[in-house]
Design an enzyme around this catalytic site. Sequence first.
Site, PDB file in Angstrom:
ATOM      1  N   LYS A 273      49.385  45.524  10.189  1.00 13.01           N
ATOM      2  CA  LYS A 273      49.216  43.993   9.910  1.00 13.01           C
ATOM      3  C   LYS A 273      49.998  43.363   8.887  1.00 13.01           C
ATOM      4  CE  LYS A 273      46.027  43.608  11.883  1.00 13.01           C
ATOM      5  NZ  LYS A 273      46.329  43.574  13.456  1.00 13.01           N
ATOM      6  N   SER A 274      51.461  43.867   8.988  1.00  9.06           N
ATOM      7  CA  SER A 274      52.344  43.308   7.883  1.00  9.06           C
ATOM      8  C   SER A 274      53.368  42.112   8.510  1.00  9.06           C
ATOM      9  CB  SER A 274      53.245  44.483   7.615  1.00  9.06           C
ATOM     10  OG  SER A 274      52.588  45.266   6.826  1.00  9.06           O
TER      11      SER A 274
ATOM     12  N   THR B 298      54.045  41.904  15.079  1.00  9.08           N
ATOM     13  CA  THR B 298      54.001  41.224  16.264  1.00  9.08           C
ATOM     14  C   THR B 298      54.771  39.824  16.241  1.00  9.08           C
ATOM     15  OG1 THR B 298      51.793  41.984  16.342  1.00  9.08           O
ATOM     16  CG2 THR B 298      52.482  40.348  18.010  1.00  9.08           C
TER      17      THR B 298
ATOM     18  N   THR C  22      57.417  50.827  15.232  1.00  7.97           N
ATOM     19  CA  THR C  22      56.712  51.882  14.880  1.00  7.97           C
ATOM     20  C   THR C  22      55.753  51.542  13.642  1.00  7.97           C
ATOM     21  OG1 THR C  22      56.489  54.274  14.137  1.00  7.97           O
ATOM     22  CG2 THR C  22      58.177  53.014  13.355  1.00  7.97           C
ATOM     23  N   HIS C  23      54.570  52.166  13.622  1.00  2.00           N
ATOM     24  CA  HIS C  23      53.812  52.014  12.391  1.00  2.00           C
ATOM     25  C   HIS C  23      53.973  53.296  11.459  1.00  2.00           C
ATOM     26  CE1 HIS C  23      52.485  48.087  13.740  1.00  2.00           C
ATOM     27  NE2 HIS C  23      51.457  48.913  14.441  1.00  2.00           N
TER      28      HIS C  23
ATOM     29  N   SER D 235      43.446  41.623   6.584  1.00  2.00           N
ATOM     30  CA  SER D 235      43.715  41.398   7.960  1.00  2.00           C
ATOM     31  C   SER D 235      43.490  42.972   8.612  1.00  2.00           C
ATOM     32  CB  SER D 235      45.311  41.273   7.903  1.00  2.00           C
ATOM     33  OG  SER D 235      45.474  41.454   9.425  1.00  2.00           O
TER      34      SER D 235
ATOM     35  N   LYS E  44      50.516  29.002  15.550  1.00  2.00           N
ATOM     36  CA  LYS E  44      49.903  28.226  16.544  1.00  2.00           C
ATOM     37  C   LYS E  44      50.420  28.593  18.028  1.00  2.00           C
ATOM     38  CE  LYS E  44      49.309  23.197  17.254  1.00  2.00           C
ATOM     39  NZ  LYS E  44      50.655  22.582  17.445  1.00  2.00           N
TER      40      LYS E  44
ATOM     41  N   MET F 279      45.139  37.173  16.509  1.00  3.64           N
ATOM     42  CA  MET F 279      45.944  36.179  15.792  1.00  3.64           C
ATOM     43  C   MET F 279      44.758  35.466  14.899  1.00  3.64           C
ATOM     44  SD  MET F 279      48.972  36.193  16.683  1.00  3.64           S
ATOM     45  CE  MET F 279      50.214  37.139  17.608  1.00  3.64           C
ATOM     46  N   ARG F 280      44.380  35.978  13.875  1.00  2.00           N
ATOM     47  CA  ARG F 280      43.380  35.671  13.256  1.00  2.00           C
ATOM     48  C   ARG F 280      43.487  34.329  12.369  1.00  2.00           C
ATOM     49  NH1 ARG F 280      41.082  36.885   8.030  1.00  2.00           N
ATOM     50  NH2 ARG F 280      42.974  37.830   7.633  1.00  2.00           N
TER      51      ARG F 280
HETATM   52  S1  PPS Z   1      49.809  45.139  13.999  1.00  2.00           S
HETATM   53  O1  PPS Z   1      48.500  45.336  14.633  1.00  2.00           O
HETATM   54  O2  PPS Z   1      49.868  46.016  13.057  1.00  2.00           O
HETATM   55  O3  PPS Z   1      50.661  45.221  15.061  1.00  2.00           O
HETATM   56  O4  PPS Z   1      49.704  43.741  13.398  1.00  2.00           O
HETATM   57  P1  PPS Z   1      50.798  42.865  12.892  1.00  2.00           P
HETATM   58  O5  PPS Z   1      51.444  42.109  13.890  1.00  2.00           O
HETATM   59  O6  PPS Z   1      51.781  43.587  12.016  1.00  2.00           O
HETATM   60  O7  PPS Z   1      50.113  41.874  11.736  1.00  2.00           O
HETATM   61  C1  PPS Z   1      49.186  41.140  12.086  1.00  2.00           C
HETATM   62  C2  PPS Z   1      49.013  39.907  11.353  1.00  2.00           C
HETATM   63  O8  PPS Z   1      50.127  38.906  11.588  1.00  2.00           O
HETATM   64  C3  PPS Z   1      49.657  37.649  11.974  1.00  2.00           C
HETATM   65  N1  PPS Z   1      50.753  37.009  12.740  1.00  2.00           N
HETATM   66  C4  PPS Z   1      51.233  35.880  12.303  1.00  2.00           C
HETATM   67  N2  PPS Z   1      51.377  35.093  10.950  1.00  2.00           N
HETATM   68  C5  PPS Z   1      52.147  33.821  11.166  1.00  2.00           C
HETATM   69  N3  PPS Z   1      52.750  33.533  12.184  1.00  2.00           N
HETATM   70  C6  PPS Z   1      53.052  34.167  13.446  1.00  2.00           C
HETATM   71  N4  PPS Z   1      53.403  33.927  14.294  1.00  2.00           N
HETATM   72  C7  PPS Z   1      52.018  35.472  13.550  1.00  2.00           C
HETATM   73  N5  PPS Z   1      51.784  36.416  14.641  1.00  2.00           N
HETATM   74  C8  PPS Z   1      51.024  37.363  13.942  1.00  2.00           C
HETATM   75  C9  PPS Z   1      48.349  38.027  12.439  1.00  2.00           C
HETATM   76  O9  PPS Z   1      47.486  36.864  12.694  1.00  2.00           O
HETATM   77  C10 PPS Z   1      47.778  39.168  11.383  1.00  2.00           C
HETATM   78  O10 PPS Z   1      47.350  38.580  10.281  1.00  2.00           O
HETATM   79  P2  PPS Z   1      46.038  37.804   9.770  1.00  2.00           P
HETATM   80  O11 PPS Z   1      45.972  37.712   8.418  1.00  2.00           O
HETATM   81  O12 PPS Z   1      44.963  38.975  10.240  1.00  2.00           O
HETATM   82  O13 PPS Z   1      45.922  36.579  10.660  1.00  2.00           O
END
Ligand code: PPS
Length: 295
Positions: A48-49, A52, A107-108, A138, A230, A256-257
């Site tokens: 969740k950092s 993606t 990797t995580h 998250s 978006k 994508m929360r």
């Molecule tokens: S995971 O499951 O560990 O692979 O998740 P990870 O991708 O590392 O982190 C998910 C959070 O990143 C947000 N996210 C984004 N934020 C801004 N811009 C873009 N493009 C983007 N893509 C993914 C995603 O919404 C998760 O955060 P939260 O706070 O839950 O929305």
Amino acid sequence: MEWVQDIYRQPLVNVKGVPLIKYIGEMVESIQSFQAWPDDVLISNFPKSGSTWVTEIMEMIYQGGSLEKCHRAPIYERVPILELKWPGLSTGIQILKDTPAPRLLRTHLQLTLLPQSFLDQKVKVIYVAHNAKDVAVSFYNFYKMAKGHPEPGTWDNFLEKFMDGQVSFGSWYQHVLEWGELSCTHPVLYLFYEELKKNPKREIKKILEFLGRSLSEETVDHIVQHTSFKEMKKNPMANYTTIPTEIMDHSVSPFMRKGIVGDWKFVFTVAQNERFDAHYAEKMAGCKFNFRWQL
Ligand code: PPS
């Protein structure tokens, strides 16, 4: 689907002191002999950092900004997660067998569980970090929708587990501290979610420099645009909606929360925040990173 019961809300298993989802725990031993290649690039992060997001940026860089090429498959097939194993889906290792060089991997895992050959081969690492409070929020929402995790319980309980390192992939603190030290001996670029939000173009240029690659200004602008929250939220090849609902139920909470910095302010109580800050100061004393808690 028989396997649903097998993954549904199962307890985490302990692998060398790290709590992991059972299937991932099973993979960890078999990936220890994994052979990394010198031109691999590894994207690492505590869950969740923002990995993606960085992965899609990296893919766009590797594909020279081609949207068409980045739409060829879901993100977890284009850039496999080394330790990933879900019933009904190809494992990270299976995908990697058919992936030609130069490979991107994710990797995580805690650094202690990373296969040694990544270190021996001096594989370039891009480490993505995100402030612990937003990660906890998250992750809580992710636990609710990704049913392979144990029941998250109340937010207060979950936050305690997070602070105690008893969530999937273990301690955020240990992850950030140990991967944070890796640059003393290894090529690592540290990226911060907060900085990416603030100035994605600047951060993409840092990645290009680290990789020794260059792209036109126009292509970099195109990457910034395509990888905005978006755009990624509505892109099925990046938003995980291709994963079976039994594994990830986006109607509970979308992958994508919110995609913002400072969401924790809407969730933490004053008392939770004070307890968290005191614990954080103790755990992270001496850490070289100063995280932004808001923009
Ligand atoms: S995971 O499951 O560990 O692979 O998740 P990870 O991708 O590392 O982190 C998910 C959070 O990143 C947000 N996210 C984004 N934020 C801004 N811009 C873009 N493009 C983007 N893509 C993914 C995603 O919404 C998760 O955060 P939260 O706070 O839950 O929305």
